[in-house]
Design a protein around this motif. Structure first.
Motif, mmCIF file in Angstrom:
data_model
loop_
_atom_site.group_PDB
_atom_site.id
_atom_site.type_symbol
_atom_site.label_atom_id
_atom_site.label_comp_id
_atom_site.label_asym_id
_atom_site.label_seq_id
_atom_site.Cartn_x
_atom_site.Cartn_y
_atom_site.Cartn_z
ATOM 1 N N UNK A 31 0.833 -1.205 0.000
ATOM 2 C CA UNK A 31 0.000 0.000 0.000
ATOM 3 C C UNK A 31 0.868 1.255 0.000
ATOM 4 N N UNK A 32 1.930 1.240 0.798
ATOM 5 C CA UNK A 32 2.823 2.403 0.883
ATOM 6 C C UNK A 32 3.475 2.699 -0.460
ATOM 7 N N UNK A 33 4.006 1.656 -1.112
ATOM 8 C CA UNK A 33 4.675 1.848 -2.401
ATOM 9 C C UNK A 33 3.676 2.267 -3.465
ATOM 10 N N UNK A 34 2.545 1.600 -3.535
ATOM 11 C CA UNK A 34 1.564 1.893 -4.584
ATOM 12 C C UNK A 34 1.002 3.306 -4.473
ATOM 13 N N UNK A 35 0.787 3.778 -3.241
ATOM 14 C CA UNK A 35 0.198 5.099 -3.063
ATOM 15 C C UNK A 35 1.239 6.221 -3.080
ATOM 16 N N UNK A 36 2.507 5.873 -2.975
ATOM 17 C CA UNK A 36 3.555 6.897 -2.906
ATOM 18 C C UNK A 36 4.048 7.330 -4.276
ATOM 19 N N UNK A 37 4.015 6.431 -5.251
ATOM 20 C CA UNK A 37 4.583 6.724 -6.568
ATOM 21 C C UNK A 37 3.483 7.069 -7.563
ATOM 22 N N UNK A 38 3.653 8.169 -8.260
ATOM 23 C CA UNK A 38 2.647 8.637 -9.216
ATOM 24 C C UNK A 38 2.426 7.626 -10.325
ATOM 25 N N UNK B 236 13.656 -1.855 -6.432
ATOM 26 C CA UNK B 236 14.257 -0.511 -6.421
ATOM 27 C C UNK B 236 13.244 0.532 -5.972
ATOM 28 N N UNK B 237 12.014 0.396 -6.413
ATOM 29 C CA UNK B 237 10.972 1.353 -6.028
ATOM 30 C C UNK B 237 10.685 1.273 -4.535
ATOM 31 N N UNK B 238 10.648 0.071 -3.995
ATOM 32 C CA UNK B 238 10.413 -0.091 -2.559
ATOM 33 C C UNK B 238 11.552 0.532 -1.749
ATOM 34 N N UNK B 239 12.782 0.255 -2.142
ATOM 35 C CA UNK B 239 13.938 0.816 -1.426
ATOM 36 C C UNK B 239 13.928 2.342 -1.509
ATOM 37 N N UNK B 240 13.582 2.870 -2.670
ATOM 38 C CA UNK B 240 13.526 4.325 -2.830
ATOM 39 C C UNK B 240 12.457 4.945 -1.926
ATOM 40 N N UNK B 241 11.280 4.330 -1.876
ATOM 41 C CA UNK B 241 10.176 4.880 -1.091
ATOM 42 C C UNK B 241 10.500 4.877 0.400
ATOM 43 N N UNK B 242 11.035 3.748 0.913
ATOM 44 C CA UNK B 242 11.241 3.622 2.361
ATOM 45 C C UNK B 242 12.555 4.246 2.835
ATOM 46 N N UNK B 243 13.540 4.390 1.942
ATOM 47 C CA UNK B 243 14.841 4.902 2.390
ATOM 48 C C UNK B 243 15.101 6.342 1.961
ATOM 49 N N UNK B 244 14.356 6.845 0.982
ATOM 50 C CA UNK B 244 14.603 8.200 0.508
ATOM 51 C C UNK B 244 13.355 9.078 0.532
ATOM 52 N N UNK B 245 12.288 8.644 -0.126
ATOM 53 C CA UNK B 245 11.119 9.508 -0.270
ATOM 54 C C UNK B 245 10.511 9.895 1.078
ATOM 55 N N UNK B 246 10.100 8.909 1.863
ATOM 56 C CA UNK B 246 9.425 9.219 3.126
ATOM 57 C C UNK B 246 10.373 9.772 4.190
ATOM 58 N N UNK B 247 11.609 9.263 4.326
ATOM 59 C CA UNK B 247 12.536 9.917 5.263
ATOM 60 C C UNK B 247 12.768 11.385 4.930
ATOM 61 N N UNK B 248 12.851 11.715 3.644
ATOM 62 C CA UNK B 248 13.044 13.115 3.241
ATOM 63 C C UNK B 248 11.831 13.958 3.630
ATOM 64 N N UNK B 249 10.629 13.411 3.409
ATOM 65 C CA UNK B 249 9.410 14.145 3.765
ATOM 66 C C UNK B 249 9.332 14.372 5.269
#
Length: 319
Positions: free
Chosen positions: A30-37, A292-305
């Motif tokens: 759910x996190x990955x699917x809803x985070x990426x456009x 790669x998308x999962x790693x990006x979402x949990x290690x970069x996108x949300x930590x940055x936000x």
């Protein structure tokens, strides 16, 4: 060591493992699917997102209560009439919606990868919203008799109170049509047929003039959903087949044979529930892009936000 003890240990250890991994896996989906456009604009991913939500419900209402019953001899449905009426109704709804979403996701990938432009146009979020609401409404209406006829009944054999459907017609309908067809062989047939067709479309996609991003997304989603279709076959067919055999055999007088049948039935039930906890791990295994998308979402996108939200609170306001 008795088969009953083995069954108890299976439900306690394997069942708890499936619940923990399944709930976290679905939340990751759910996190990955809803985070990426890219995913939010995909019709198939919309179905997979809904499926992740209801899979959590299936694990909590179905597997968790089964663990309490078979593993710890705690049956809340025999104690609380409200839970008696809600448990079977909600887990049936979750399983029906989950399999419906899997069928719609693979069918949508078949449409999206089709060479016919008119069929591609049916793959739209507007259509997905309508189909999801329509089927959910149908399944809710279809399950209306469940809470009506689910009642506490005293077993003549043991003298214990059990939660059971008191109407024979509804019981037969659930046992044979719902279990064997709607959540059994019918979704298996639909997903395999359209999975093969979608996979064949993907094999020809390199020869079509499509944007690179669209082409890679279609390939990724088709592989992800088709892999889940294969896992569904491996987990669903043994369970449904065992249910059919049990119904066909009826009451078994030989206690040793009955114990073996019960053990095999419980084992296939555990295997059946593994489908609802495995989607995230299937995607991680078959799709490098999803990893790669999962790693990006949990290690970069949300930590940055989170850092951006916290940063203003840490600033010193000048006096």
């Amino acid at each position: 060591m008795s088969l009953a003890f083995l069954t108890q240990q299976f439900y306690i250890y394997i069942g708890c493992f499936l619940i923990v991994t399944g709930v976290f896996g679905s939340l990751f989906n759910i996190t990955v699917f809803l985070s990426l456009k890219t995913f939010r604009q995909s019709t198939s991913v919309f179905y997979l997102t809904i499926m992740s939500f209801v899979n959590i419900g299936q694990l909590l209402f179905g597997l968790f209560s089964r663990i309490m019953i078979s593993g710890f001899a705690i049956d809340w449905s025999a104690t609380f009439i409200v839970f008696c009426k809600l448990r079977l109704t909600l887990l049936s709804l979750c399983s029906l919606v989950s399999y419906t979403c899997l069928c719609l996701a693979i069918f949508d990938q078949y449409l999206a990868t089709s060479t016919r432009l008119r069929w591609q146009q049916w793959s739209s979020l507007k259509t997905a919203y309508r189909l999801t609401l329509l089927f959910t409404f149908i399944w809710i209406l279809h399950l209306v008799p469940y809470p009506i006829f689910l009642q506490h009944v005293t077993s003549r054999a043991t003298g214990q109170t059990v939660c059971s459907i008191t109407n024979d017609a509804v019981s037969m309908y659930r046992n044979y049509y719902v279990t064997l067809v709607l959540v059994g062989y019918l979704p298996d047939i639909i997903t395999v047929v359209f999975g093969i067709l979608a996979y064949n479309n993907i094999r020809q996609i390199a020869y079509r003039t499509l944007p690179l991003v669209r082409r890679e997304l279609d390939k990724q989603l088709t592989v992800m959903v088709f892999a889940q279709v294969i896992v569904n076959l491996m987990t669903n067919i043994p369970f449904v087949t065992m249910v059919a055999i049990t119904y066909a055999m009826g009451t078994i007088q030989d206690s040793s044979v009955s114990e073996i049948i019960q053990f095999v039935s419980n084992t296939t039930s555990i295997i059946f529930y593994s489908y609802f906890s495995s989607s995230f791990y299937i995607y991680m295994c078959v799709s490098e892009r999803f990893r790669r998308q999962f790693i990006y979402v949990v290690s970069q996108m949300h930590p940055y936000r989170w850092q951006q939200q916290i940063k203003p609170n840490n600033q010193i306001v000048p006096t």
